[in-house]
Design an enzyme around this catalytic site. Structure first.
Site, PDB file in Angstrom:
ATOM      1  N   GLY A  16       0.801  -1.225   0.000  1.00  0.00           N
ATOM      2  CA  GLY A  16       0.000   0.000   0.000  1.00  0.00           C
ATOM      3  C   GLY A  16       0.828   1.267   0.000  1.00  0.00           C
ATOM      4  N   GLY A  47       2.683   2.208  -2.764  1.00  0.00           N
ATOM      5  CA  GLY A  47       2.856   2.684  -4.132  1.00  0.00           C
ATOM      6  C   GLY A  47       4.198   2.329  -4.745  1.00  0.00           C
ATOM      7  N   SER A  48       4.752   1.178  -4.351  1.00  0.00           N
ATOM      8  CA  SER A  48       6.083   0.833  -4.842  1.00  0.00           C
ATOM      9  C   SER A  48       6.134   0.761  -6.374  1.00  0.00           C
ATOM     10  CB  SER A  48       6.534  -0.469  -4.166  1.00  0.00           C
ATOM     11  OG  SER A  48       6.837  -1.452  -5.070  1.00  0.00           O
ATOM     12  N   ALA A  58       4.245   2.291  -8.661  1.00  0.00           N
ATOM     13  CA  ALA A  58       4.141   3.625  -9.275  1.00  0.00           C
ATOM     14  C   ALA A  58       5.428   4.416  -9.077  1.00  0.00           C
ATOM     15  CB  ALA A  58       2.954   4.388  -8.687  1.00  0.00           C
ATOM     16  N   ALA A  59       6.077   4.225  -7.924  1.00  0.00           N
ATOM     17  CA  ALA A  59       7.317   4.964  -7.657  1.00  0.00           C
ATOM     18  C   ALA A  59       8.444   4.468  -8.569  1.00  0.00           C
ATOM     19  CB  ALA A  59       7.712   4.814  -6.185  1.00  0.00           C
ATOM     20  N   ASP A 100      -2.535   6.780  -6.536  1.00  0.00           N
ATOM     21  CA  ASP A 100      -1.137   6.437  -6.231  1.00  0.00           C
ATOM     22  C   ASP A 100      -0.166   7.212  -7.125  1.00  0.00           C
ATOM     23  OD1 ASP A 100      -2.213   4.553  -4.560  1.00  0.00           O
ATOM     24  OD2 ASP A 100      -0.875   2.942  -5.202  1.00  0.00           O
TER      25      ASP A 100
END
Ligand code: PMV
Length: 313
Positions: free
Chosen positions: A104, A106-107, A109-110, A151
């Site tokens: 949760g 946002g790995s 998306a990052a 995200d």
């Protein structure tokens, strides 16, 4: 000569799940926990290689024919190359991340954001954050199926946001800085599955589920005003209420419930699960003088890690 670009993780303060159905949500970046892309230019005609350092340095080669719609890193690179009308530069991009996966934060998306920023730098071009956000959103669909977009938006803009699906982002003004503790259950959980289960609940009982979504949306609006006026007591209450509604949406878990109760009992102003739920993280709003106590109680109760962050702008 190499360089490094990066993107933060994120935490949803209020509104997850309901945001998929058009309700607003509030999210903040976690600036200390990031994904990185190290840029290593190679001699001409070497081609483009993406190395996922955290996946045993698995390497992906990007060329004009490597169309693999299900490989998020290759898809991301190709989207960017198409956008800028460029062929693959000769380089190795090394991706690595401090962000726990499936938790949760946002790995995915990052990592995508860092990768696309690295390519923009390599190509010597520019790309607006608005357009970058749209491209990252396309890649998010591979990870999540039907993501709301919250995200990627908070991660690309790296600002606290009030987010409504398909609407322009609204930046949050922070009335008074506040401190969050984010407790990791250590249990990876699929956001895609939790979102699908909420969809089933919605299809089975639209009236009940829509009422829950509406109630969550109202709490987000209360939370926004509370953040902008520095009313941390009201923000905490909204978080507590939001957790109860997420329980009714069946996305909490025994450990998440336990961590929420422990945080509340140890002096947090509010606590709730954050993100897809079922595992992943819990977020608590904690007055500074209670941080040490709440943190140690969360660890005693089974959190594998507790991150601290202060939201001040
Ligand atoms: O990626 P996560 O686990 O932080 O969750 C995303 C939030 C959801 O509202 C559950 C899904 C979405 O697309 O907004």
């Amino acid at each position: 000569m190499g360089s490094t670009v990066s993107a933060p993780s994120k935490i949803i303060l209020l509104g997850e799940h309901a945001v998929v159905y058009g309700q607003p949500s509030l999210a903040v970046p976690l600036v200390a926990l990031r994904a990185y892309a190290d840029i290593v230019p190679l001699p001409d005609h070497s081609g483009l290689r993406i190395t996922a350092v955290d996946l045993g340095s698995q390497a992906f080669v990007v060329n004009t024919s490597s169309a693999d719609a299900n490989q998020p890193l290759i898809t991301a690179a190709q989207l960017l190359l198409n956008e800028l009308g460029s062929s693959p530069p000769s380089a190795n991009i090394l991706l690595h991340s401090d962000i726990p996966v499936a938790s949760g934060m946002g790995s995915g998306a990052a990592v995508t954001t860092a990768l696309l920023r690295a390519l923009v730098v390599l190509l010597g071009k520019s790309l607006s954050d608005v357009r970058l956000n749209e491209l990252v959103y396309e890649v998010e669909k591979i990870y999540h199926g039907t993501p709301s977009g919250v995200d990627n938006t908070v991660i690309v803009f790296e600002q606290p946001i009030y987010f409504v699906r398909d609407k322009p982002i609204e930046r949050l003004n922070i009335g008074k800085p506040f401190t969050l503790l984010v407790a990791d259950t250590g249990i990876g959980a699929s956001t895609k599955l939790a979102v699908a289960d909420v969809r089933t609940l919605y299809n089975e009982n639209k009236v009940l589920t829509t009422n829950l979504f509406d109630a969550i949306g109202s709490l987000v609006k209360v939370g926004r005003t509370a953040i902008e006026t520095g009313d941390h007591v009201s923000l905490g209450k909204a978080m507590n209420e939001n957790h109860k509604l997420l329980q009714q949406l069946t996305v909490s878990s025994a450990l998440l419930d336990k961590l929420v109760t422990v945080a509340q009992d140890a002096g947090a102003l509010g606590a709730k699960l954050s993100g897809g739920g079922r595992g992943g993280n819990m977020v608590a709003l904690v007055p500074l003088e209670r941080v040490v106590t709440v943190k140690s109680q969360l660890i005693n109760a089974g959190a594998v890690r507790v991150y601290q962050t202060t939201v001040s702008k």
